[in-house]
Design an enzyme around this catalytic site. Structure first.
Site, mmCIF file in Angstrom:
data_model
loop_
_atom_site.group_PDB
_atom_site.id
_atom_site.type_symbol
_atom_site.label_atom_id
_atom_site.label_comp_id
_atom_site.label_asym_id
_atom_site.label_seq_id
_atom_site.Cartn_x
_atom_site.Cartn_y
_atom_site.Cartn_z
ATOM 1 N N ASP A 51 2.699 -13.813 57.319
ATOM 2 C CA ASP A 51 3.018 -12.645 56.500
ATOM 3 C C ASP A 51 2.091 -12.577 55.289
ATOM 4 O OD1 ASP A 51 5.510 -10.590 56.104
ATOM 5 O OD2 ASP A 51 4.678 -11.260 54.192
ATOM 6 N N ARG A 52 1.419 -11.434 55.132
ATOM 7 C CA ARG A 52 0.429 -11.263 54.070
ATOM 8 C C ARG A 52 1.070 -11.213 52.695
ATOM 9 N NH1 ARG A 52 1.077 -10.470 58.981
ATOM 10 N NH2 ARG A 52 1.724 -8.349 58.597
ATOM 11 N N CYS B 246 -3.721 -2.563 58.224
ATOM 12 C CA CYS B 246 -2.675 -3.212 57.420
ATOM 13 C C CYS B 246 -3.178 -3.219 55.993
ATOM 14 C CB CYS B 246 -2.419 -4.640 57.901
ATOM 15 S SG CYS B 246 -1.330 -5.595 56.796
ATOM 16 N N CYS C 165 1.667 1.194 53.195
ATOM 17 C CA CYS C 165 1.963 0.101 54.123
ATOM 18 C C CYS C 165 2.072 0.796 55.478
ATOM 19 C CB CYS C 165 3.280 -0.589 53.757
ATOM 20 S SG CYS C 165 3.858 -1.708 55.057
ATOM 21 N N THR D 50 3.898 -2.740 50.101
ATOM 22 C CA THR D 50 4.594 -4.031 50.020
ATOM 23 C C THR D 50 4.385 -4.645 48.639
ATOM 24 O OG1 THR D 50 2.678 -5.290 50.747
ATOM 25 C CG2 THR D 50 4.158 -4.492 52.472
ATOM 26 N N THR E 146 -1.874 -4.597 53.231
ATOM 27 C CA THR E 146 -1.782 -5.866 52.516
ATOM 28 C C THR E 146 -2.887 -6.821 52.952
ATOM 29 O OG1 THR E 146 0.608 -5.474 52.591
ATOM 30 C CG2 THR E 146 -0.125 -7.563 51.683
ATOM 31 N N LYS F 62 9.828 -3.193 60.493
ATOM 32 C CA LYS F 62 9.299 -4.363 61.211
ATOM 33 C C LYS F 62 10.335 -4.928 62.181
ATOM 34 C CE LYS F 62 5.760 -6.014 57.937
ATOM 35 N NZ LYS F 62 4.578 -5.811 58.796
#
Lengths: 242, 242
Positions: free
Chosen positions: A54-55, A89, A204, A133, A91, A173
């Site tokens: 997870d970023r 993505c 996001c 995010t 992030t 998600k």
């Protein structure tokens, strides 16, 4: 007789962050590519690795650095014949400086493309809101690019970020997003427009999956769509130079 | 700390036939994979080459053999780390016997999976209708697998195949499908149910993009969804063994 490709460009998509956003991004790329038959479309290779850590957690100091996974994905794409990399993505763009010099391919920078796009809108955008995010916010990704473009960035307050935006992203998600998720995102967007945002960035790639553009009374900018448009222009597949 | 993959399986999707169907297939695979976070999903590599020559034209003797393109795509997927190949294009399955021994990876056979699925339905299906490209029909792909399962196959008449099914598939590939396209496909399906079809196979990956399941008064079987389910089962990612 062979069918020559219209362009030598092979789009490389470094995806899986998350996988639904990757599927959505590829569908957008296909839908905006001009053409009337399969053969008018761009050759594309997608490495979708949902196991990439997870970023946001990494940026907040709560999880492993995804850089080795991103480098590995870049290598897969290059070896598969990609000539350019897109990363749907937001992030993950915090890690682009760590990989850009190592993947051996140009990366079309989604956040840079959004900043460029915002400068082309009419009437001119002076203030834009961001739904993203916590990791993207913390890393200052949009801040950096918008500062260069002279556009002021509005962020949700801490409670809205946590209880509305982050909650909604996790629901998408998990595949459990519903009307309540859409309402959370719409409320967060309205707080930004009430403070003067002339546009809102759905920053996001999960957010456009949970929030309809017509739920926001200013333009909702979809970075995945802007990135897809940049790739089509770059590949020379666009009929206009828009 | 690293995040280990839940399974060593890496799904390889040999796609681009057409690209919208590939995007749709990947979205289906993601949506049916159980899990609550990105990291629960399957690593996937997609080679989407829309320049692969038209499969129906090749089968009808009007175009080049796509086999070299399919072999090349299989090589890309294997080198990228795929452990299994899925081909979300019905007509391309006519060429599976030409590539299966050469790609070095198992191919989950979409049409075989559909035949297997039909034998599990209750009440039992004795007669099924097929909406597919002229190439799929001509190659007898479903005929061969359904014969083995003791299920009778109904095909559209020549006029319906040409003026309804083929016209609709081309509209989806051109991105120009609309209510009229849906009506063409619904009419073709109704002709099959009127002749006794207890289910209709949407036997071209473009067809579910143009026809809603509720427009047909018998089960509409989506081979892409059946293929996605077979992959999830195979990868052991399913929470149940259904």
């Amino acid at each position: 007789m062979s069918v020559p490709a219209r362009t030598s460009e092979v789009i490389g998509i470094l995806g899986g962050m998350g996988p639904a956003a990757t599927a959505d991004f590829y569908a957008k790329l296909v839908s905006i590519t001009p053409g009337t038959s399969d053969q008018d479309h761009l050759r594309t290779v997608i490495w979708s690795d949902p196991t990439i850590p997870d970023r946001s957690e990494a940026l907040l100091g709560d999880g492993p650095d995804p850089t080795p996974w991103l480098l590995d994905g870049g290598r897969v794409l290059r070896e598969a014949g990609a000539t350019v990399i897109a990363i749907p993505c937001n992030t993950a763009h915090a890690f682009v400086p760590h990989i850009a010099g190592h993947v051996g391919l140009p990366i079309v920078h989604m956040i840079g493309e959004v900043a460029r796009h915002l400068t082309t809108l009419s009437p001119r955008i002076h203030t834009v809101g961001l739904l993203a995010t916590a990791g993207t916010v913390r890393a200052g990704l949009y801040q950096e690019w918008l500062d260069r473009s002279g556009i002021r960035l509005l962020l949700p307050g801490a409670a809205s970020q946590d209880q509305e935006v982050t909650t909604a992203v996790h629901a998408v998600k998990a595949g459990t997003h519903d009307d309540r998720t859409a309402a959370l995102l719409a409320r967060a967007a309205q707080r930004l427009t009430a403070r003067g945002a002339q546009a809102v960035i759905a920053g996001c790639t999960e957010i456009p999956l949970g929030l309809r553009a017509d739920a926001v009374d200013v333009p909702l900018v979809d970075p995945a769509l802007i990135l897809a448009q940049a790739l089509v222009r770059r590949a020379g597949a666009a009929h206009t130079t828009g």
